[in-house]
Design a protein around this motif. Sequence first.
Motif, PDB file in Angstrom:
ATOM      1  N   THR A  49       8.819   6.400  -7.507  1.00 57.11           N
ATOM      2  CA  THR A  49       8.088   5.623  -7.095  1.00 57.11           C
ATOM      3  C   THR A  49       7.450   6.003  -5.918  1.00 57.11           C
ATOM      4  OG1 THR A  49       8.486   3.301  -6.210  1.00 57.11           O
ATOM      5  CG2 THR A  49      10.209   4.673  -5.760  1.00 57.11           C
ATOM      6  N   TYR A  50       6.948   4.923  -4.759  1.00 56.35           N
ATOM      7  CA  TYR A  50       6.227   5.437  -3.756  1.00 56.35           C
ATOM      8  C   TYR A  50       7.011   4.741  -2.652  1.00 56.35           C
ATOM      9  CZ  TYR A  50       2.630   7.305  -6.741  1.00 56.35           C
ATOM     10  OH  TYR A  50       1.924   8.275  -7.495  1.00 56.35           O
ATOM     11  N   MET A  51       6.774   5.644  -1.533  1.00 61.35           N
ATOM     12  CA  MET A  51       7.351   5.104  -0.218  1.00 61.35           C
ATOM     13  C   MET A  51       6.395   4.035   0.414  1.00 61.35           C
ATOM     14  SD  MET A  51       8.775   7.021   3.047  1.00 61.35           S
ATOM     15  CE  MET A  51      10.616   7.308   2.779  1.00 61.35           C
ATOM     16  N   THR A  52       6.751   2.800   0.724  1.00 61.99           N
ATOM     17  CA  THR A  52       5.870   2.172   1.564  1.00 61.99           C
ATOM     18  C   THR A  52       5.565   2.594   2.871  1.00 61.99           C
ATOM     19  OG1 THR A  52       7.678   0.435   2.135  1.00 61.99           O
ATOM     20  CG2 THR A  52       6.639   0.197  -0.143  1.00 61.99           C
ATOM     21  N   GLU A  53       4.598   2.050   3.550  1.00 61.75           N
ATOM     22  CA  GLU A  53       4.449   2.323   4.910  1.00 61.75           C
ATOM     23  C   GLU A  53       5.673   1.777   5.918  1.00 61.75           C
ATOM     24  OE1 GLU A  53       0.620   1.038   6.386  1.00 61.75           O
ATOM     25  OE2 GLU A  53      -0.355   1.768   4.887  1.00 61.75           O
ATOM     26  N   SER A  54       6.166   0.507   5.474  1.00 65.53           N
ATOM     27  CA  SER A  54       7.218   0.163   6.276  1.00 65.53           C
ATOM     28  C   SER A  54       8.517   0.957   5.951  1.00 65.53           C
ATOM     29  CB  SER A  54       7.867  -1.309   5.579  1.00 65.53           C
ATOM     30  OG  SER A  54       8.866  -1.764   6.120  1.00 65.53           O
ATOM     31  N   MET A  78       0.941  -1.109   0.057  1.00 66.53           N
ATOM     32  CA  MET A  78      -0.012   0.029  -0.157  1.00 66.53           C
ATOM     33  C   MET A  78       0.860   1.296  -0.096  1.00 66.53           C
ATOM     34  SD  MET A  78      -2.682   1.290   2.897  1.00 66.53           S
ATOM     35  CE  MET A  78      -4.161   0.616   2.434  1.00 66.53           C
ATOM     36  N   ALA A  79       0.704   2.139  -1.024  1.00 70.28           N
ATOM     37  CA  ALA A  79       1.442   3.373  -1.133  1.00 70.28           C
ATOM     38  C   ALA A  79       0.967   4.355  -0.292  1.00 70.28           C
ATOM     39  CB  ALA A  79       1.494   3.813  -2.570  1.00 70.28           C
ATOM     40  N   THR A  80       1.943   5.457   0.437  1.00 70.01           N
ATOM     41  CA  THR A  80       1.368   6.270   1.070  1.00 70.01           C
ATOM     42  C   THR A  80       1.744   7.630   0.642  1.00 70.01           C
ATOM     43  OG1 THR A  80       3.373   6.107   2.569  1.00 70.01           O
ATOM     44  CG2 THR A  80       1.347   4.950   3.369  1.00 70.01           C
ATOM     45  N   ALA A  81       3.039   8.055   0.573  1.00 77.29           N
ATOM     46  CA  ALA A  81       3.504   9.149   0.179  1.00 77.29           C
ATOM     47  C   ALA A  81       4.446   9.243  -1.131  1.00 77.29           C
ATOM     48  CB  ALA A  81       4.257  10.077   1.310  1.00 77.29           C
ATOM     49  N   PRO A  82       4.211  10.165  -2.095  1.00 77.57           N
ATOM     50  CA  PRO A  82       5.198  10.134  -3.133  1.00 77.57           C
ATOM     51  C   PRO A  82       6.462  10.433  -2.862  1.00 77.57           C
ATOM     52  CG  PRO A  82       3.327  11.653  -3.450  1.00 77.57           C
ATOM     53  CD  PRO A  82       3.374  11.040  -2.138  1.00 77.57           C
ATOM     54  N   TYR A  83       7.552   9.715  -3.376  1.00 77.61           N
ATOM     55  CA  TYR A  83       9.020  10.094  -3.154  1.00 77.61           C
ATOM     56  C   TYR A  83       9.754   9.750  -4.209  1.00 77.61           C
ATOM     57  CZ  TYR A  83      11.026   5.843  -1.350  1.00 77.61           C
ATOM     58  OH  TYR A  83      11.499   4.635  -1.067  1.00 77.61           O
ATOM     59  N   TYR A 112      10.806   7.678   9.568  1.00 79.52           N
ATOM     60  CA  TYR A 112      10.286   8.558  11.053  1.00 79.52           C
ATOM     61  C   TYR A 112      11.082   7.749  12.472  1.00 79.52           C
ATOM     62  CZ  TYR A 112       7.627  11.171   7.910  1.00 79.52           C
ATOM     63  OH  TYR A 112       7.047  12.178   6.866  1.00 79.52           O
ATOM     64  N   GLY A 113      11.106   6.470  12.261  1.00 75.76           N
ATOM     65  CA  GLY A 113      11.858   6.141  13.472  1.00 75.76           C
ATOM     66  C   GLY A 113      13.149   6.358  13.642  1.00 75.76           C
ATOM     67  N   LEU A 114      14.037   6.130  12.568  1.00 75.83           N
ATOM     68  CA  LEU A 114      15.414   6.582  12.229  1.00 75.83           C
ATOM     69  C   LEU A 114      15.528   8.079  12.778  1.00 75.83           C
ATOM     70  CD1 LEU A 114      16.856   4.565   9.637  1.00 75.83           C
ATOM     71  CD2 LEU A 114      17.645   4.294  11.898  1.00 75.83           C
ATOM     72  N   LEU A 115      14.630   8.933  12.139  1.00 75.01           N
ATOM     73  CA  LEU A 115      14.549  10.285  12.361  1.00 75.01           C
ATOM     74  C   LEU A 115      14.646  10.697  13.718  1.00 75.01           C
ATOM     75  CD1 LEU A 115      14.483  12.882  10.494  1.00 75.01           C
ATOM     76  CD2 LEU A 115      12.200  12.913  10.706  1.00 75.01           C
ATOM     77  N   ILE A 116      13.788  10.265  14.492  1.00 74.30           N
ATOM     78  CA  ILE A 116      13.731  10.366  15.850  1.00 74.30           C
ATOM     79  C   ILE A 116      14.559   9.987  16.542  1.00 74.30           C
ATOM     80  CG2 ILE A 116      11.923  10.066  17.809  1.00 74.30           C
ATOM     81  CD1 ILE A 116       9.356  10.183  15.977  1.00 74.30           C
TER      82      ILE A 116
END
Length: 164
Positions: free
Chosen positions: A15-20, A1-6, A26-30
């Motif tokens: 392509t699209y960034m998957t939810e995974s 399932m695609a969420t955000a284009p990147y 975001y986990g690595l970012l935080i």
Amino acid sequence: MATAPYLGVGSKHCTYMTESDETKYYGLLILINLGLATLPHLLIRPMWYNGVDSFTNATTIELAYTALILPLSLVICNHKLNTFYTKPKFYINAALIIISIWLSKYMHFKNWADIIGSWDNPDRETIMVMNMELYTGWIISIIGIAVVMVKLRLNQDSDEKSEI
């Protein structure tokens, strides 16, 4: 399932960034931002218990870290993470960098106040040093964030021109 284009993890095609991938990003970012903001202060904290001579060393290290080293390392790490996941926007990263600088200043104040200072009534010089530390870190961060945003924008423009 695609969420955000990147642009794709490590690739130039659209392509699209998957939810995974989104969760990992975001986990690595935080983790990177909060880890770099708090871990060094926790490692330096035992120096505050060694006596008067180490107070100066501990506060100097924490001041230099928050004002100079942390802003540069956060901007570089966030930029590398952004380019690996090819996220074209840097706004969330910028906000986390600014928050991390404040958190680092707070940790430095906490170390000082717990050992030799006062939580309720810090002296004027301490407040001035803490504000200088915070504002210097923010200024360096904002300059770095501006450079990264311009660089990301130029890369995005050059990618759009190469597709035409």
